[in-house]
Design a protein around this motif. Sequence first.
Motif, mmCIF file in Angstrom:
data_model
loop_
_atom_site.group_PDB
_atom_site.id
_atom_site.type_symbol
_atom_site.label_atom_id
_atom_site.label_comp_id
_atom_site.label_asym_id
_atom_site.label_seq_id
_atom_site.Cartn_x
_atom_site.Cartn_y
_atom_site.Cartn_z
ATOM 1 N N THR A 38 0.843 -1.206 0.000
ATOM 2 C CA THR A 38 0.000 0.000 0.000
ATOM 3 C C THR A 38 0.873 1.249 0.000
ATOM 4 O O THR A 38 1.951 1.259 0.602
ATOM 5 C CB THR A 38 -0.903 -0.024 1.261
ATOM 6 O OG1 THR A 38 -1.766 -1.166 1.179
ATOM 7 C CG2 THR A 38 -1.745 1.231 1.398
ATOM 8 N N LEU A 39 0.403 2.275 -0.682
ATOM 9 C CA LEU A 39 1.092 3.569 -0.680
ATOM 10 C C LEU A 39 0.223 4.587 0.043
ATOM 11 O O LEU A 39 -0.995 4.622 -0.154
ATOM 12 C CB LEU A 39 1.334 4.042 -2.119
ATOM 13 C CG LEU A 39 2.154 3.108 -3.010
ATOM 14 C CD1 LEU A 39 2.204 3.651 -4.442
ATOM 15 C CD2 LEU A 39 3.567 2.926 -2.463
ATOM 16 N N VAL A 40 0.851 5.398 0.879
ATOM 17 C CA VAL A 40 0.151 6.477 1.579
ATOM 18 C C VAL A 40 0.752 7.793 1.098
ATOM 19 O O VAL A 40 1.982 7.977 1.151
ATOM 20 C CB VAL A 40 0.313 6.356 3.108
ATOM 21 C CG1 VAL A 40 -0.435 7.482 3.808
ATOM 22 C CG2 VAL A 40 -0.177 5.000 3.605
ATOM 23 N N ILE A 41 -0.106 8.701 0.646
ATOM 24 C CA ILE A 41 0.391 9.973 0.092
ATOM 25 C C ILE A 41 -0.367 11.159 0.689
ATOM 26 O O ILE A 41 -1.511 11.018 1.120
ATOM 27 C CB ILE A 41 0.238 10.023 -1.454
ATOM 28 C CG1 ILE A 41 -1.251 10.027 -1.862
ATOM 29 C CG2 ILE A 41 0.952 8.873 -2.110
ATOM 30 C CD1 ILE A 41 -1.474 10.366 -3.325
ATOM 31 N N PRO A 42 0.268 12.335 0.684
ATOM 32 C CA PRO A 42 -0.508 13.545 0.944
ATOM 33 C C PRO A 42 -1.296 13.872 -0.326
ATOM 34 O O PRO A 42 -0.820 13.617 -1.430
ATOM 35 C CB PRO A 42 0.563 14.614 1.214
ATOM 36 C CG PRO A 42 1.810 14.110 0.570
ATOM 37 C CD PRO A 42 1.695 12.615 0.459
ATOM 38 N N TYR A 61 1.706 10.767 8.910
ATOM 39 C CA TYR A 61 2.095 9.731 9.877
ATOM 40 C C TYR A 61 0.864 9.079 10.507
ATOM 41 O O TYR A 61 0.829 7.859 10.704
ATOM 42 C CB TYR A 61 3.018 10.284 10.979
ATOM 43 C CG TYR A 61 3.455 9.143 11.864
ATOM 44 C CD1 TYR A 61 4.465 8.278 11.455
ATOM 45 C CD2 TYR A 61 2.773 8.865 13.045
ATOM 46 C CE1 TYR A 61 4.803 7.172 12.211
ATOM 47 C CE2 TYR A 61 3.111 7.759 13.805
ATOM 48 C CZ TYR A 61 4.132 6.915 13.382
ATOM 49 O OH TYR A 61 4.457 5.815 14.117
ATOM 50 N N ASP A 62 -0.152 9.879 10.807
ATOM 51 C CA ASP A 62 -1.388 9.319 11.377
ATOM 52 C C ASP A 62 -1.973 8.257 10.447
ATOM 53 O O ASP A 62 -2.429 7.199 10.904
ATOM 54 C CB ASP A 62 -2.443 10.418 11.566
ATOM 55 C CG ASP A 62 -2.184 11.256 12.805
ATOM 56 O OD1 ASP A 62 -1.328 10.869 13.627
ATOM 57 O OD2 ASP A 62 -2.842 12.309 12.940
ATOM 58 N N THR A 63 -1.958 8.540 9.161
ATOM 59 C CA THR A 63 -2.539 7.580 8.212
ATOM 60 C C THR A 63 -1.674 6.325 8.110
ATOM 61 O O THR A 63 -2.194 5.204 8.075
ATOM 62 C CB THR A 63 -2.740 8.244 6.830
ATOM 63 O OG1 THR A 63 -3.601 9.364 7.006
ATOM 64 C CG2 THR A 63 -3.359 7.275 5.843
ATOM 65 N N VAL A 64 -0.362 6.512 8.104
ATOM 66 C CA VAL A 64 0.529 5.343 8.097
ATOM 67 C C VAL A 64 0.260 4.495 9.338
ATOM 68 O O VAL A 64 0.108 3.260 9.268
ATOM 69 C CB VAL A 64 2.010 5.776 8.036
ATOM 70 C CG1 VAL A 64 2.941 4.583 8.254
ATOM 71 C CG2 VAL A 64 2.311 6.453 6.699
ATOM 72 N N HIS A 65 0.151 5.157 10.471
ATOM 73 C CA HIS A 65 -0.066 4.468 11.744
ATOM 74 C C HIS A 65 -1.385 3.697 11.733
ATOM 75 O O HIS A 65 -1.497 2.602 12.264
ATOM 76 C CB HIS A 65 -0.053 5.544 12.848
ATOM 77 C CG HIS A 65 -0.086 5.019 14.223
ATOM 78 N ND1 HIS A 65 -1.149 5.219 15.074
ATOM 79 C CD2 HIS A 65 0.813 4.294 14.926
ATOM 80 C CE1 HIS A 65 -0.909 4.645 16.228
ATOM 81 N NE2 HIS A 65 0.282 4.077 16.177
ATOM 82 N N ARG A 66 -2.384 4.262 11.083
ATOM 83 C CA ARG A 66 -3.695 3.619 10.987
ATOM 84 C C ARG A 66 -3.659 2.436 10.005
ATOM 85 O O ARG A 66 -4.267 1.401 10.244
ATOM 86 C CB ARG A 66 -4.702 4.664 10.471
ATOM 87 C CG ARG A 66 -6.056 4.118 10.095
ATOM 88 C CD ARG A 66 -6.856 5.182 9.367
ATOM 89 N NE ARG A 66 -7.351 6.186 10.253
ATOM 90 C CZ ARG A 66 -8.621 6.255 10.696
ATOM 91 N NH1 ARG A 66 -9.517 5.379 10.292
ATOM 92 N NH2 ARG A 66 -8.997 7.203 11.515
#
Length: 139
Positions: A38-42, A61-66
């Motif tokens: 999975t990729l997390v981006i702004p 970071y919050d989204t990565v942590h979730r």
Amino acid sequence: MSTIFSQIVEGEIPARIVYEDETTVAFLDANPLAPGHTLVIPRDEYERLNDVPDDVAAALYDTVHRLVPAVEESVDADATTVAFNNGKAAGQEVPHVHCHIVPRFEGDGGGPIHAIAGDRPDLGDDELDDIAADIESRS
Ligand code: AMP
């Protein structure tokens, strides 16, 4: 010219979006290194981590942590490698900050983050002290 990830954010090209909020979006990597990659981006385009404003960095970071536990649980992974390729020389191909969440499995044949190193430097104590002091002075 917007990045391919901005086009995903705008809904101009398809992606398997797994999470989104006001500031960030997460979607499956189109060429996964493992199931669930999975990729997390702004949402907004910043090329490198250094370019991301504080509030966006916190949201990222919050989204990565979730997402890390969600990804691990969904594919029953034993662990995850979580990393940014931050700049071209580090292998970043898409100039839009993105965090890779790569599920890992016992015996999957992959390596640790240390496997990215080429020739390791042989640094003496003085050099290490200088580098530490220099980083500290810029922090
Ligand atoms: P990087 O080398 O860190 O810039 O990684 C870019 C990642 O984006 C790669 O893992 C690609 O597989 C992935 N990628 C490129 N285009 C797409 C796309 N349209 N949808 C999802 N992932 C993509």
